[in-house]
Design a protein around this motif. Structure first.
Motif, short mmCIF file in Angstrom:
data_model
loop_
_atom_site.label_atom_id
_atom_site.label_comp_id
_atom_site.label_asym_id
_atom_site.label_seq_id
_atom_site.Cartn_x
_atom_site.Cartn_y
_atom_site.Cartn_z
N ALA A 231 0.81 -1.22 0.00
CA ALA A 231 0.00 0.00 0.00
C ALA A 231 0.84 1.27 0.00
O ALA A 231 0.32 2.36 -0.30
CB ALA A 231 -0.91 0.01 1.22
N ILE A 232 2.13 1.17 0.31
CA ILE A 232 2.95 2.37 0.50
C ILE A 232 2.94 3.26 -0.73
O ILE A 232 2.63 4.46 -0.65
CB ILE A 232 4.38 1.98 0.90
N ASP A 233 3.27 2.72 -1.88
CA ASP A 233 3.33 3.54 -3.10
C ASP A 233 1.98 4.16 -3.43
O ASP A 233 1.91 5.31 -3.87
CB ASP A 233 3.80 2.69 -4.28
N GLY A 271 8.73 2.52 -4.88
CA GLY A 271 9.35 3.25 -5.96
C GLY A 271 10.06 4.50 -5.51
O GLY A 271 10.13 4.82 -4.32
N PRO A 272 10.58 5.27 -6.48
CA PRO A 272 11.38 6.47 -6.15
C PRO A 272 10.62 7.51 -5.34
O PRO A 272 11.21 8.15 -4.46
CB PRO A 272 11.76 7.00 -7.54
N ALA A 273 9.34 7.72 -5.62
CA ALA A 273 8.59 8.75 -4.88
C ALA A 273 8.49 8.41 -3.41
O ALA A 273 8.65 9.27 -2.53
CB ALA A 273 7.20 8.93 -5.49
N ALA A 274 8.21 7.14 -3.11
CA ALA A 274 8.13 6.73 -1.71
C ALA A 274 9.49 6.81 -1.04
O ALA A 274 9.61 7.27 0.10
CB ALA A 274 7.57 5.31 -1.62
N ARG A 275 10.52 6.38 -1.71
CA ARG A 275 11.87 6.42 -1.12
C ARG A 275 12.28 7.85 -0.79
O ARG A 275 12.92 8.09 0.24
CB ARG A 275 12.88 5.82 -2.09
N ALA A 276 11.93 8.79 -1.64
CA ALA A 276 12.38 10.17 -1.47
C ALA A 276 11.82 10.80 -0.20
O ALA A 276 12.42 11.74 0.33
CB ALA A 276 11.99 11.00 -2.68
N GLN A 277 10.70 10.32 0.30
CA GLN A 277 10.08 10.93 1.48
C GLN A 277 10.02 9.99 2.68
O GLN A 277 9.48 10.34 3.72
CB GLN A 277 8.68 11.43 1.13
N LEU A 278 10.61 8.80 2.57
CA LEU A 278 10.44 7.78 3.58
C LEU A 278 11.28 8.05 4.82
O LEU A 278 12.48 8.33 4.74
CB LEU A 278 10.82 6.41 3.01
#
Length: 355
Positions: A231-233, A271-278
């Motif tokens: 669900a994260i992405d 993905g990259p969007a989730a990693r950038a704010q995780l």
């Protein structure tokens, strides 16, 4: 493990006399028209429901079938400084889930189903007034770089509460319009209805995670760990800030390998969007002798993991409770090891808070 739609089948509603005077109260009563309604003087005092640790065999039935409605009395914000700057007045307490380590049932009776407060407008107004008094966040900190953060779900799970009423939708909308603040809550459920709430970056969801084989034992009636990870992405794409809550970290032979496998699963799924704010919180297990005694009556297998007096010590909590925590000194070493393993496998995931 229970899916969100399987968590509730409300057949009994206990409610304070004033509940039908509130639009949210009427909305909830109308949502469950077939439920028996029982008027009670206070949501805190229902002898047939609360305070009976001997009724553990009925916990799941009660959590699935019973709802309590009341009016929130205290509207004060409490300073926090860990997960959030402030703890907002709860719009609910109790939960439809039954995690074996949960501290909340001890406060209101072990068979503690969801209690929802119907004076939502008063709670929302109190939050707005408080945020206005704060002004802008002066200095970035580990809680947030730009905004005051208000924890909304200290004593429950808002992903499940959203199945009961529109309160969670209203709170997400409320924080969209508060210029200097954002909402935050942790969850062990995946309710995809929340994807349509349009948070616009002003609500932080903290998905609680632990190794899957351990969650199968102690995370009773929660969403499976792979479902939470998946669900994260989607929640990031829907406009939520998504953090991870590694909690509770339970120590046992082989814990390091299990957590490494979890980190690898998260790393491979987002993905990259989730990693950038995780970012993440890490909270080691706190247990309690009274809860241990009750758990032995319904879920002794969980206590094989939770009750470890050989590596735990008694400690009085900030609230005055007598709890068990991992031993001072060793706890710091284990926490450092955990953080090192996380940094190896997910170097982009900053640790905001660890305890």
């Amino acid at each position: 493990m229970a899916r969100p739609r399987d968590l509730l089948d409300v057949t009994t509603i206990y409610h304070e006399p004033a509940v039908p005077d509130f639009s949210r109260g009427r909305e909830i009563l109308d949502r469950f028209p077939g439920a028996e309604r029982i008027v009670v003087p206070s949501h805190w005092n229902i002898p047939s429901l609360h305070g009976n640790a001997g009724s553990v065999e009925d916990w799941v039935r009660i959590k699935r079938s019973t709802l309590v409605l009341g009016v929130k009395k205290g509207l004060a914000m409490r300073p926090n400084g860990r997960s959030a700057h402030f703890i907002a007045p709860s719009t609910s307490n109790g939960c439809a889930m039954a995690c074996a380590y949960c501290y909340v049932p001890r406060r209101k009776g072990f068979a503690n189903p969801i209690s929802v407060f119907v004076n939502v407008e008063a709670i929302a107004a109190a939050i707005v007034r408080h945020a206005a008094r704060q002004g802008p966040l002066g200095t970035p900190d580990t809680i947030d770089p730009a905004l005051w953060v208000y924890d909304l779900g200290e004593n429950g799970d808002l992903s499940v509460d959203a199945m009961v009423s529109d309160t969670v939708r209203d709170l997400v909308a409320l924080f969209r319009d508060i210029p200097n603040a954002k909402a935050s809550f942790a969850t062990k459920a995946v309710n995809r209805d929340l994807l349509a709430y349009d948070p616009q970056g002003k609500t932080r969801i903290r998905f609680s995670l632990m190794p899957e084989r351990i969650a199968r034992i102690v995370d009773v009636r929660t969403a499976p760990i792979p479902e939470r990870i998946a669900a994260i992405d989607d929640f990031v794409a829907a406009g939520y800030e998504v953090h991870l809550n590694f909690s509770p970290v339970i120590l046992y032979e082989g814990w390091e390998a299990d957590w490494c496998a979890l980190f690898d699963a998260v790393d491979g799924a987002i993905g990259p969007a989730a990693r950038a704010q995780l970012k993440a919180e890490i909270i080691l297990l706190t247990h309690n002798a009274d809860l241990h005694a009750v758990n032995l009556g319904w879920h002794p297998k969980a206590e094989d993991l939770l009750w470890r007096p050989d590596i735990q010590e008694a400690k009085v909590s900030e609230g005055g409770g007598a709890n068990l925590r991992y031993r001072t000194g060793w706890k710091g070493k284990w926490l450092a090891r955990f953080k090192a393993l996380l940094a190896e496998r997910m170097p982009y995931c900053t640790v905001r808070y660890a305890f």
